[in-house]
Motif scaffolding. Structure first.
Motif, PDB file in Angstrom:
ATOM      1  N   ARG A   1       0.837  -1.199   0.000  1.00 51.80           N
ATOM      2  CA  ARG A   1       0.000   0.000   0.000  1.00 51.80           C
ATOM      3  C   ARG A   1       0.876   1.255   0.000  1.00 51.80           C
ATOM      4  O   ARG A   1       0.409   2.340  -0.353  1.00 51.80           O
ATOM      5  N   GLY A   2       2.114   1.108   0.465  1.00 51.76           N
ATOM      6  CA  GLY A   2       3.052   2.215   0.497  1.00 51.76           C
ATOM      7  C   GLY A   2       4.458   1.688   0.649  1.00 51.76           C
ATOM      8  O   GLY A   2       4.674   0.527   1.015  1.00 51.76           O
ATOM      9  N   ILE A   3       5.442   2.544   0.338  1.00 50.08           N
ATOM     10  CA  ILE A   3       6.854   2.149   0.402  1.00 50.08           C
ATOM     11  C   ILE A   3       7.612   3.174   1.235  1.00 50.08           C
ATOM     12  O   ILE A   3       7.419   4.387   1.085  1.00 50.08           O
ATOM     13  N   ILE A   4       8.470   2.667   2.115  1.00 47.67           N
ATOM     14  CA  ILE A   4       9.349   3.534   2.904  1.00 47.67           C
ATOM     15  C   ILE A   4      10.787   3.222   2.522  1.00 47.67           C
ATOM     16  O   ILE A   4      11.199   2.050   2.520  1.00 47.67           O
ATOM     17  N   LEU A   5      11.541   4.257   2.184  1.00 45.53           N
ATOM     18  CA  LEU A   5      12.962   4.123   1.873  1.00 45.53           C
ATOM     19  C   LEU A   5      13.747   4.518   3.112  1.00 45.53           C
ATOM     20  O   LEU A   5      13.613   5.628   3.611  1.00 45.53           O
ATOM     21  N   SER A   6      14.564   3.618   3.618  1.00 46.46           N
ATOM     22  CA  SER A   6      15.271   3.867   4.878  1.00 46.46           C
ATOM     23  C   SER A   6      16.457   4.799   4.692  1.00 46.46           C
ATOM     24  O   SER A   6      16.825   5.164   3.570  1.00 46.46           O
ATOM     25  N   GLY A   7      17.082   5.150   5.801  1.00 45.65           N
ATOM     26  CA  GLY A   7      18.346   5.864   5.756  1.00 45.65           C
ATOM     27  C   GLY A   7      19.473   4.914   5.396  1.00 45.65           C
ATOM     28  O   GLY A   7      19.255   3.721   5.149  1.00 45.65           O
ATOM     29  N   GLY A   8      20.679   5.449   5.348  1.00 52.21           N
ATOM     30  CA  GLY A   8      21.834   4.616   5.019  1.00 52.21           C
ATOM     31  C   GLY A   8      23.120   5.391   5.166  1.00 52.21           C
ATOM     32  O   GLY A   8      23.112   6.630   5.206  1.00 52.21           O
ATOM     33  N   PRO A   9      24.250   4.707   5.216  1.00 50.89           N
ATOM     34  CA  PRO A   9      25.537   5.362   5.486  1.00 50.89           C
ATOM     35  C   PRO A   9      26.202   5.986   4.258  1.00 50.89           C
ATOM     36  O   PRO A   9      27.172   6.721   4.393  1.00 50.89           O
ATOM     37  N   LYS A  10      25.721   5.698   3.066  1.00 49.73           N
ATOM     38  CA  LYS A  10      26.376   6.169   1.846  1.00 49.73           C
ATOM     39  C   LYS A  10      25.918   7.579   1.451  1.00 49.73           C
ATOM     40  O   LYS A  10      24.983   8.132   2.009  1.00 49.73           O
ATOM     41  N   SER A  11      26.588   8.132   0.436  1.00 51.17           N
ATOM     42  CA  SER A  11      26.165   9.383  -0.202  1.00 51.17           C
ATOM     43  C   SER A  11      25.590   9.046  -1.565  1.00 51.17           C
ATOM     44  O   SER A  11      26.152   8.227  -2.302  1.00 51.17           O
ATOM     45  N   VAL A  12      24.471   9.678  -1.918  1.00 49.90           N
ATOM     46  CA  VAL A  12      23.776   9.303  -3.149  1.00 49.90           C
ATOM     47  C   VAL A  12      24.588   9.610  -4.399  1.00 49.90           C
ATOM     48  O   VAL A  12      24.364   9.019  -5.459  1.00 49.90           O
ATOM     49  N   TYR A  13      25.558  10.534  -4.294  1.00 49.68           N
ATOM     50  CA  TYR A  13      26.350  10.907  -5.468  1.00 49.68           C
ATOM     51  C   TYR A  13      27.630  10.084  -5.593  1.00 49.68           C
ATOM     52  O   TYR A  13      28.406  10.262  -6.523  1.00 49.68           O
TER      53      TYR A  13
ATOM     54  N   TYR B   1      18.681   9.163   3.873  1.00 54.13           N
ATOM     55  CA  TYR B   1      19.207   8.753   2.573  1.00 54.13           C
ATOM     56  C   TYR B   1      18.056   8.554   1.584  1.00 54.13           C
ATOM     57  O   TYR B   1      18.172   8.905   0.397  1.00 54.13           O
ATOM     58  N   GLY B   2      16.937   8.016   2.057  1.00 55.78           N
ATOM     59  CA  GLY B   2      15.785   7.790   1.190  1.00 55.78           C
ATOM     60  C   GLY B   2      15.245   9.079   0.600  1.00 55.78           C
ATOM     61  O   GLY B   2      14.858   9.127  -0.574  1.00 55.78           O
ATOM     62  N   MET B   3      15.225  10.150   1.395  1.00 50.88           N
ATOM     63  CA  MET B   3      14.779  11.447   0.889  1.00 50.88           C
ATOM     64  C   MET B   3      15.769  11.989  -0.139  1.00 50.88           C
ATOM     65  O   MET B   3      15.374  12.534  -1.179  1.00 50.88           O
ATOM     66  N   GLN B   4      17.062  11.846   0.152  1.00 53.52           N
ATOM     67  CA  GLN B   4      18.083  12.343  -0.767  1.00 53.52           C
ATOM     68  C   GLN B   4      18.037  11.588  -2.092  1.00 53.52           C
ATOM     69  O   GLN B   4      18.169  12.180  -3.171  1.00 53.52           O
ATOM     70  N   LEU B   5      17.826  10.277  -2.016  1.00 50.62           N
ATOM     71  CA  LEU B   5      17.729   9.452  -3.219  1.00 50.62           C
ATOM     72  C   LEU B   5      16.534   9.882  -4.073  1.00 50.62           C
ATOM     73  O   LEU B   5      16.647  10.039  -5.299  1.00 50.62           O
ATOM     74  N   MET B   6      15.399  10.089  -3.444  1.00 45.07           N
ATOM     75  CA  MET B   6      14.197  10.505  -4.159  1.00 45.07           C
ATOM     76  C   MET B   6      14.383  11.892  -4.771  1.00 45.07           C
ATOM     77  O   MET B   6      13.995  12.136  -5.920  1.00 45.07           O
TER      78      MET B   6
END
Length: 518
Positions: free
Chosen positions: A50-62, A85-90
């Motif tokens: 019904r929905g997806i949550i993207l977690s945080g993480g130790p890496k940098s998206v770039y 990290y999930g917000m940065q990725l999006m």
């Protein structure tokens, strides 16, 4: 009712807090599962979240090779919440810009609302602000087209974004941790209001669903369950007994590594009061013999797990129709043992239910609690009518005292530890601290120290006392037991337990330490 019909998918990018996200979703009475960030799109479609949550993480998206998701994920038409990290990725996916922060932000911060917050943040802000927990070195500098900024901090102007039309949301802070006081409101709002889940994941519905599944899975077969007396195996026994009654036979193995008087307590609760068939097996010599000379904690866990399975198979052989071995495996056991469904986490320890089963085991596994966290297990235990004291007893490891005796396990050590632990727990109950503590126990240290008793010199063993506070058992702080109580416990142990002349108190938190010593 299919209580798995309404579900949330959590994609793990390696955050130490990912399990906490899942627990917050479950607290909103919505089913969820953790999966690795690179879960295939077709598998996601089949999962039908019904929905997806993207977690945080130790890496940098770039960074080159940074974890990412398939681009079509954002076109599935289901709400998405990106955390850290999930917000940065999006943001980067939709054309935003993520850069290293001029000043990294770790710890408490005041989140300040900008304008009128959208639907996700209903009830989250009070007077335009909300305390949050930050843990990031990058931030979103340019917001993607279609998104608006909802809130920021003095150090990071973009800390919450939304595209209400497409139901895409992102937060730079961690709503899943206790340090974000109203974080559970945000997650509850996402899964219930944004994703439209009605909250069917309740103790009564979980039991109803599990009973149906057990009956379908087992049919008319006989089931054998290893009953340890701990919360998990006890709840599993009560649940399976409700489903199939006399088709269940519990085997209670007295392995010589149990707490003081535990064998009689287990038999009284299940065999005498609940009418469950329980076979008691005295196997102390077999376990201690197998553990002789073994000091490595992982080897001890494997040996104990394998020995349990050997005995279960022997007992099952006496039950001509027994085809299933039931276990009290719960979700954190699976995750901590080998990264579970994320497939990415480091193995902290192996759980005897998960990592210690030999290939030759002839019985099929029945694990009705495998999807549940500890607090959910306790809730359904009470719903099933188990004694309150049993349900809320502190966790006890599957290998028992075998991993609370450091190094080689000997009968002498186990007998000493049993007595010391019993005194400790008795005093915690007497002083009203037991239920304020999440887990407390004594640890036997196989070293001797010099002491003085009466007019004589002693050279005897050391016991360490451990007590922690935690909500999730993934992180924990040591419990500040008052000095006068510690002094009284130490005095009792030294005076009443022959072989101990020194008591210490463990003031390590998790991390960097673990809760158990091995």
């Amino acid at each position: 009712m299919d209580i798995h019909n309404e579900k949330i998918l959590i994609l793990d990018f390696g955050s130490q807090y990912t399990q906490l996200i899942a627990r917050r979703v479950r607290e909103a009475h919505v089913y969820c599962e953790l999966h690795p960030f690179d879960m295939e799109l077709e598998a996601i479609r089949n999962f039908a979240p019904r929905g997806i949550i993207l977690s945080g993480g130790p890496k940098s998206v770039y960074e080159q090779g940074a974890p990412a998701v398939e681009e079509a994920l954002f076109e599935l038409g289901v709400p998405v919440l990106g955390i850290c990290y999930g917000m940065q990725l999006m943001s980067r996916h939709f054309g935003g810009e993520v850069v290293p922060a001029g000043k990294r932000e770790f710890g408490h911060a005041d989140l300040l609302a900008q304008g009128k917050p959208g639907p996700l943040f209903d009830g989250f802000f009070i007077d335009g602000k909300s305390p949050v927990w930050m843990s990031h070195g990058d931030h979103v500098e340019k917001v993607p087209a279609g998104f608006e900024v909802v809130a920021g901090t003095g150090n990071a102007p973009v800390c919450a974004i939304q595209d209400v039309a497409r139901k895409l949301y992102g937060v730079q802070f961690h709503p899943e941790v206790n340090h974000t006081p109203r974080g559970e409101i945000l997650i509850d709002t996402f899964v219930r209001k944004i994703c439209g889940c009605s909250g069917q994941w309740t103790p009564g519905h979980i039991i109803e669903d599990a009973v149906s599944r057990i009956r379908e899975q087992v049919g008319t077969d006989q089931v054998i369950l290893g009953l340890s007396g701990g919360v998990d195996s006890s709840v599993a026994a009560a649940l399976i007994h409700r489903a199939i009654g006399d088709q269940l036979t519990c085997v209670f193995v007295d392995n010589g590594l149990l707490r003081l008087g535990e064998g009689d307590q287990v038999m009284a609760t299940f065999a005498e009061n609940m009418g469950v068939k329980v076979l008691r097996v005295d196997a102390e010599e077999r376990f201690l013999g197998a553990l002789a000379g073994v000091a490595d904690p992982e080897r001890k866990r494997k040996i104990i797990g394998n020995k349990f399975v050997d005995i279960f198979e022997e007992e099952a052989g006496r039950l001509t129709d027994a085809k299933w071995l039931a276990q009290g495996t719960i979700y954190p056991d699976v995750i901590e043992s080998a990264g579970a469904k994320t497939g990415k986490a480091h193995s902290i320890k192996s759980h005897h239910n998960v990592g210690g089963l030999p290939d030759y085991m002839k019985l099929q596994l029945l694990e009705p609690l495998r999807e549940l966290f500890k607090d959910e297990v306790r809730a359904i235990g009470e719903e099933l009518g188990l004694p309150h004291a049993m349900v809320w007893r502190h966790p006890f490891p599957g290998p028992g005292l075998g991993v609370r005796i450091l190094g080689e396990v000997k009968k002498e050590y186990a007998d000493i530890l049993r007595q010391a632990d019993a005194i400790y727990i008795e005093e915690l109950y007497r002083t009203g601290h037991y239920h304020k503590i999440s887990q407390a126990f004594a640890v036997f240290l196989p070293v001797k120290s010099v002491g003085v008793m009466g007019d004589g010199r002693t050279y005897e063993y050391v016991v360490a006392l451990r007590a922690v506070e935690t909500k999730d058992f993934m992180t924990a702080g040591w419990y500040p037991l008052p000095y006068d109580i510690l002094a009284h416990i130490s005095s009792r142990i030294i005076n009443e337990v022959k072989g101990i002349n020194r008591v210490t108190y463990d003031i390590s938190s998790k991390p960097p330490a673990t809760i158990e010593w091995e």
